[in-house]
Write a protein that holds these residues in place. Structure first.
Motif, short mmCIF file in Angstrom:
data_model
loop_
_atom_site.label_atom_id
_atom_site.label_comp_id
_atom_site.label_asym_id
_atom_site.label_seq_id
_atom_site.Cartn_x
_atom_site.Cartn_y
_atom_site.Cartn_z
N ARG A 22 69.56 -8.14 -5.81
CA ARG A 22 69.49 -7.29 -6.16
C ARG A 22 69.80 -7.21 -7.56
O ARG A 22 69.12 -6.29 -8.48
N ARG A 26 66.72 -5.97 -10.00
CA ARG A 26 66.64 -5.19 -11.37
C ARG A 26 66.73 -5.17 -13.00
O ARG A 26 66.51 -4.48 -13.14
N LEU A 29 63.47 -6.81 -13.32
CA LEU A 29 62.41 -5.55 -13.32
C LEU A 29 62.77 -4.33 -15.02
O LEU A 29 62.13 -4.38 -15.48
N ASP A 30 63.88 -4.31 -15.00
CA ASP A 30 64.14 -3.27 -16.23
C ASP A 30 63.81 -3.80 -17.90
O ASP A 30 63.48 -2.87 -18.17
N ARG A 33 59.84 -3.91 -17.75
CA ARG A 33 59.68 -2.53 -18.39
C ARG A 33 59.39 -2.15 -19.43
O ARG A 33 58.52 -1.41 -20.16
N SER A 39 54.18 -1.49 -14.98
CA SER A 39 55.18 -1.06 -14.16
C SER A 39 55.36 -2.33 -12.91
O SER A 39 54.68 -3.41 -13.42
N ALA A 41 57.45 -3.47 -9.57
CA ALA A 41 58.40 -3.85 -8.42
C ALA A 41 58.59 -4.97 -7.22
O ALA A 41 57.88 -5.97 -7.77
N GLU A 42 59.31 -5.31 -6.61
CA GLU A 42 59.95 -5.64 -5.84
C GLU A 42 58.88 -5.82 -5.11
O GLU A 42 58.60 -4.27 -4.02
N VAL A 43 57.59 -7.05 -4.13
CA VAL A 43 56.35 -6.27 -3.55
C VAL A 43 57.37 -7.76 -1.91
O VAL A 43 56.63 -6.98 -0.68
N HIS A 46 61.68 -9.21 0.54
CA HIS A 46 62.98 -7.94 0.48
C HIS A 46 64.26 -9.18 1.33
O HIS A 46 65.49 -8.85 0.81
N LEU A 54 58.21 -10.45 -7.18
CA LEU A 54 58.19 -9.29 -7.93
C LEU A 54 56.56 -9.23 -8.61
O LEU A 54 55.82 -10.59 -8.25
#
Length: 97
Positions: A22, A26, A29-30, A33, A39, A41-43, A46, A54
């Motif tokens: 995680r 994170r 992704l940050d 972005r 946009s 996200a983790e898709v 999981h 991602l």
């Protein structure tokens, strides 16, 4: 209007727990972005400690611009110091609104 998506699979070899994973997700992704204004996200995957899937979405007026932005994201992820790039898939389409 052109809508594009990028799905990327990464391997986090050093991840031992979901918490480790995680933190990497994170961070990635940050950064993406902020750098590319997309946009994200983790898709998928999981529950896998080492595998990350991602997705990124971009919207623009020209197909070339959207494809270029998504390609730059893929290129940035290829050289990520912690997550190993396994592959990606780009989809770009246009929609009249």
């Amino acid at each position: 209007m052109v809508i594009g998506s990028l799905s990327v699979r990464l391997l986090v070899r050093e991840s031992r727990t979901l918490k480790d994973k995680r933190q990497v997700v994170r961070s990635v992704l940050d950064r993406m972005r902020a750098a590319f204004n997309v946009s994200a996200a983790e898709v998928d995957t999981h529950d896998d400690v080492k595998l990350v899937t991602l997705a990124f979405a971009a919207v623009g007026f020209e197909t070339a611009a959207v494809q270029s932005a998504l390609q730059k994201i893929a290129d940035a992820l290829r050289v990520h110091p912690v997550a190993e790039y396994l592959g990606s898939e780009v989809t770009v389409g246009s929609e009249v609104v």
